[in-house]
Design an enzyme around this catalytic site. Sequence first.
Site, PDB file in Angstrom:
ATOM      1  N   SER A 102      29.183  20.366  26.721  1.00 52.89           N
ATOM      2  CA  SER A 102      29.975  21.511  27.176  1.00 52.89           C
ATOM      3  C   SER A 102      30.469  22.354  26.014  1.00 52.89           C
ATOM      4  O   SER A 102      30.745  21.833  24.937  1.00 52.89           O
ATOM      5  CB  SER A 102      31.179  21.034  27.987  1.00 52.89           C
ATOM      6  OG  SER A 102      31.961  22.155  28.359  1.00 52.89           O
ATOM      7  N   GLU A 116      36.298  22.677  36.055  1.00 56.49           N
ATOM      8  CA  GLU A 116      36.091  24.031  35.490  1.00 56.49           C
ATOM      9  C   GLU A 116      36.101  25.090  36.615  1.00 56.49           C
ATOM     10  O   GLU A 116      36.792  26.113  36.516  1.00 56.49           O
ATOM     11  CB  GLU A 116      34.758  24.033  34.742  1.00 56.49           C
ATOM     12  CG  GLU A 116      34.261  25.379  34.250  1.00 56.49           C
ATOM     13  CD  GLU A 116      32.835  25.267  33.663  1.00 56.49           C
ATOM     14  OE1 GLU A 116      32.624  24.447  32.752  1.00 56.49           O
ATOM     15  OE2 GLU A 116      31.936  25.984  34.126  1.00 56.49           O
ATOM     16  N   HIS A 129      38.249   3.228  69.241  1.00 53.63           N
ATOM     17  CA  HIS A 129      38.026   2.958  67.808  1.00 53.63           C
ATOM     18  C   HIS A 129      39.086   2.032  67.211  1.00 53.63           C
ATOM     19  O   HIS A 129      38.991   1.672  66.052  1.00 53.63           O
ATOM     20  CB  HIS A 129      37.987   4.281  67.035  1.00 53.63           C
ATOM     21  CG  HIS A 129      36.794   5.128  67.381  1.00 53.63           C
ATOM     22  ND1 HIS A 129      35.501   4.740  67.098  1.00 53.63           N
ATOM     23  CD2 HIS A 129      36.693   6.321  68.031  1.00 53.63           C
ATOM     24  CE1 HIS A 129      34.656   5.676  67.521  1.00 53.63           C
ATOM     25  NE2 HIS A 129      35.357   6.632  68.109  1.00 53.63           N
ATOM     26  N   HIS A 160      33.536  17.389  35.120  1.00 55.00           N
ATOM     27  CA  HIS A 160      34.084  18.402  34.205  1.00 55.00           C
ATOM     28  C   HIS A 160      33.855  19.794  34.812  1.00 55.00           C
ATOM     29  O   HIS A 160      34.751  20.634  34.849  1.00 55.00           O
ATOM     30  CB  HIS A 160      33.397  18.292  32.834  1.00 55.00           C
ATOM     31  CG  HIS A 160      33.594  19.482  31.934  1.00 55.00           C
ATOM     32  ND1 HIS A 160      32.913  20.677  32.119  1.00 55.00           N
ATOM     33  CD2 HIS A 160      34.400  19.684  30.873  1.00 55.00           C
ATOM     34  CE1 HIS A 160      33.305  21.554  31.195  1.00 55.00           C
ATOM     35  NE2 HIS A 160      34.199  20.969  30.426  1.00 55.00           N
ATOM     36  N   ASN A 161      32.660  20.032  35.291  1.00 60.74           N
ATOM     37  CA  ASN A 161      32.337  21.350  35.845  1.00 60.74           C
ATOM     38  C   ASN A 161      33.085  21.631  37.143  1.00 60.74           C
ATOM     39  O   ASN A 161      33.469  22.763  37.410  1.00 60.74           O
ATOM     40  CB  ASN A 161      30.833  21.499  36.052  1.00 60.74           C
ATOM     41  CG  ASN A 161      30.117  21.802  34.743  1.00 60.74           C
ATOM     42  OD1 ASN A 161      30.622  21.482  33.674  1.00 60.74           O
ATOM     43  ND2 ASN A 161      28.956  22.408  34.814  1.00 60.74           N
ATOM     44  N   ARG A 200      41.416   8.853  68.572  1.00 57.80           N
ATOM     45  CA  ARG A 200      40.154   8.113  68.383  1.00 57.80           C
ATOM     46  C   ARG A 200      40.080   6.909  69.316  1.00 57.80           C
ATOM     47  O   ARG A 200      39.037   6.583  69.877  1.00 57.80           O
ATOM     48  CB  ARG A 200      40.026   7.642  66.918  1.00 57.80           C
ATOM     49  CG  ARG A 200      39.820   8.775  65.925  1.00 57.80           C
ATOM     50  CD  ARG A 200      39.819   8.263  64.498  1.00 57.80           C
ATOM     51  NE  ARG A 200      38.603   7.523  64.184  1.00 57.80           N
ATOM     52  CZ  ARG A 200      38.569   6.266  63.779  1.00 57.80           C
ATOM     53  NH1 ARG A 200      39.682   5.583  63.623  1.00 57.80           N
ATOM     54  NH2 ARG A 200      37.423   5.689  63.515  1.00 57.80           N
ATOM     55  N   LYS A 204      30.086  14.935  33.161  1.00 50.80           N
ATOM     56  CA  LYS A 204      29.897  16.384  32.961  1.00 50.80           C
ATOM     57  C   LYS A 204      29.963  17.128  34.306  1.00 50.80           C
ATOM     58  O   LYS A 204      30.507  18.235  34.389  1.00 50.80           O
ATOM     59  CB  LYS A 204      28.562  16.664  32.258  1.00 50.80           C
ATOM     60  CG  LYS A 204      28.268  18.166  32.071  1.00 50.80           C
ATOM     61  CD  LYS A 204      29.246  18.825  31.135  1.00 50.80           C
ATOM     62  CE  LYS A 204      29.337  20.326  31.094  1.00 50.80           C
ATOM     63  NZ  LYS A 204      28.310  21.207  31.473  1.00 50.80           N
ATOM     64  N   ARG A 221      33.541  30.572  45.916  1.00 50.41           N
ATOM     65  CA  ARG A 221      32.345  31.222  45.333  1.00 50.41           C
ATOM     66  C   ARG A 221      31.367  31.569  46.445  1.00 50.41           C
ATOM     67  O   ARG A 221      30.730  32.628  46.420  1.00 50.41           O
ATOM     68  CB  ARG A 221      31.665  30.290  44.324  1.00 50.41           C
ATOM     69  CG  ARG A 221      32.429  30.234  43.027  1.00 50.41           C
ATOM     70  CD  ARG A 221      31.520  29.911  41.869  1.00 50.41           C
ATOM     71  NE  ARG A 221      32.314  29.510  40.726  1.00 50.41           N
ATOM     72  CZ  ARG A 221      31.816  29.181  39.547  1.00 50.41           C
ATOM     73  NH1 ARG A 221      30.511  29.190  39.350  1.00 50.41           N
ATOM     74  NH2 ARG A 221      32.599  28.829  38.564  1.00 50.41           N
ATOM     75  N   MET A 281      21.283  27.378  23.969  1.00 45.71           N
ATOM     76  CA  MET A 281      21.988  26.096  23.786  1.00 45.71           C
ATOM     77  C   MET A 281      21.210  25.161  22.858  1.00 45.71           C
ATOM     78  O   MET A 281      21.773  24.582  21.927  1.00 45.71           O
ATOM     79  CB  MET A 281      22.208  25.399  25.148  1.00 45.71           C
ATOM     80  CG  MET A 281      23.234  26.050  26.018  1.00 45.71           C
ATOM     81  SD  MET A 281      24.903  25.998  25.333  1.00 45.71           S
ATOM     82  CE  MET A 281      25.350  24.284  25.556  1.00 45.71           C
ATOM     83  N   VAL A 298      16.613  21.937  29.024  1.00 45.00           N
ATOM     84  CA  VAL A 298      15.801  22.759  29.927  1.00 45.00           C
ATOM     85  C   VAL A 298      16.524  22.793  31.277  1.00 45.00           C
ATOM     86  O   VAL A 298      17.415  21.965  31.512  1.00 45.00           O
ATOM     87  CB  VAL A 298      14.362  22.174  30.080  1.00 45.00           C
ATOM     88  CG1 VAL A 298      13.634  22.170  28.745  1.00 45.00           C
ATOM     89  CG2 VAL A 298      14.374  20.777  30.686  1.00 45.00           C
TER      90      VAL A 298
HETATM   91  C1  6PG Z   1      29.934  24.103  30.034  1.00 47.08           C
HETATM   92  C2  6PG Z   1      29.625  24.869  31.293  1.00 47.08           C
HETATM   93  C3  6PG Z   1      28.165  25.128  31.423  1.00 47.08           C
HETATM   94  C4  6PG Z   1      27.853  26.150  32.503  1.00 47.08           C
HETATM   95  C5  6PG Z   1      27.817  25.524  33.876  1.00 47.08           C
HETATM   96  C6  6PG Z   1      28.522  26.248  34.979  1.00 47.08           C
HETATM   97  O1  6PG Z   1      30.590  23.085  30.179  1.00 47.08           O
HETATM   98  O2  6PG Z   1      29.549  24.542  28.949  1.00 47.08           O
HETATM   99  O3  6PG Z   1      30.055  24.131  32.403  1.00 47.08           O
HETATM  100  O4  6PG Z   1      27.521  23.916  31.581  1.00 47.08           O
HETATM  101  O5  6PG Z   1      28.689  27.233  32.395  1.00 47.08           O
HETATM  102  O6  6PG Z   1      26.484  25.397  34.183  1.00 47.08           O
HETATM  103  O7  6PG Z   1      27.692  27.180  35.527  1.00 47.08           O
HETATM  104  P1  6PG Z   1      27.796  27.793  36.966  1.00 47.08           P
HETATM  105  O8  6PG Z   1      29.154  28.427  37.062  1.00 47.08           O
HETATM  106  O9  6PG Z   1      26.706  28.803  36.946  1.00 47.08           O
HETATM  107  O10 6PG Z   1      27.571  26.744  37.980  1.00 47.08           O
END
Ligand code: 6PG
Length: 472
Positions: free
Chosen positions: A131, A192, A455, A188-189, A449, A185, A291, A16, A77
């Site tokens: 990303s 994702e 409550h 976003h994930n 409750r 971000k 997962r 990256m 990193v």
């Molecule tokens: C991106 C991805 C990238 C990476 C993530 C997800 O936007 O380019 O999200 O950041 O693929 O770390 O990884 P994991 O599925 O291992 O949590």
Amino acid sequence: MAAQQFDFGMIGLGVMGRNLLLNMADHGFKVIGFDKDNQKTTAFEAAANPGTTVKGVVALQEMVSQLAVPRKIMMLVPAGKPVDDVIESLLPLVQKGDIIIDGGNSHYTDTLRRVTYLKDKGIHFMGVGVSGGEQGARTGPSIMPGGDQEAYPHVQPMLEAIAAKVNGEPCVAHLGKGAAGHYVKMVHNGIEYAIMQIISECYDLLHRGAGLTNDELHKAFDSWNKGDLQSFLVEITADIFLQPDDKDASKRLIDVILDKAGAKGTGKWTSQDAMEIGVPIPTIDMSVTMRNISAIKEERLKANALYKNQSGKIDTTKEAFVQQVHDALYFGILMSYAQGLAMLHKASTELDMQIPLQKVVSVWRGGCIIRSTLLDLFTRIYTQNPQLENLLLHEQIAQLLADKTENTRKVAGAAIQHQYAAGCLLAALSYFDAYRSGQLPINLVQAQRDYFGAHTYQRIDQPGTFHTIWNK
Ligand code: 6PG
């Protein structure tokens, strides 16, 4: 080369870091990268295009001393301690006014702590989400900077140059205060994770359920990618079904990949933080859970032997089912975006980040993993209504969902009846049904409750707070 000649420095020349820096060099910036591993610095220099100014060094001081001030240094990193270690090693080398950028997937609370720590020393620290994976970094990622407004103009030209472009607009914008870049971000994930899981559930239903071959799966996803489901994740999914196994060309690779997925934590953080600020994101939560369930393969096999789970054939024609699953996928993807964006809306005020949602969705239109044609629509919607609490409250979204829900229910019903684990799809549907419900059965929870814990509750017919001595 004389001192202070480079425009931008990078710590960490993994794939990256290297690709981002090469991308920047292609846009005319003079770049220098540091990595302890001299194979990486050599590979980095060797990969540079002719006419670009690119240098790799194995001593951090050598990099820092050759940067123009204020120095602009990004690190890529692993999140956690390595980021703190890099900061500590940089501190003796940098000076007031310099800018340190963390381009990795750090937890936003760590970013906030680092911002404060470095501010006291006169150093600007920015958390920037990046990303797009390996290829995106090289040719145009989606970039999510946040925080330090004073520092941003110094890095803006570089980030705009390297970012993906949609209709000529760079997919980068300042996305709010403090650690907003990393927060955006993270969400976003989360989205994702949810979209990937829903796609995999649809794959299962089509493949094992309706008997589609890999070629037929490719055809379905490929045609979807040419229509209203156009997106990076649908596109790569179509490709995946065609990939031969490099160890046995008579097989497709997808059929020999173990059903156990790893995770680096960003999806989990999204769920944890949504709980923290009280935002429901059940589709994302379920994707994290799935997962985790995938990871306990040995237990799953024991349970499979005990309960004889036999996912059966779904009684349908392939053609009709492909259309139904298309609608279910569309529905599930929309719910995933809606939940993630509702979370950002709440976090914006709750965590005082002032996140401009119209810019977030605009930045996500290109370069990132969750880019899709839907984001053009979201950009128009949030530009008109930057304070929209939830996409589901927008009339246009309601119209789009209107003709998708019936098929989504059919697919969900088939999954339940034929014993397919379709947690995300079901969670998307439950979310939709709960969110648009004017009457939830939580009146009973309130009664319970109050019964056991005094409550209190509110009434529908008069204001105030009430407590009852139950069953006396
Ligand atoms: C991106 C991805 C990238 C990476 C993530 C997800 O936007 O380019 O999200 O950041 O693929 O770390 O990884 P994991 O599925 O291992 O949590």
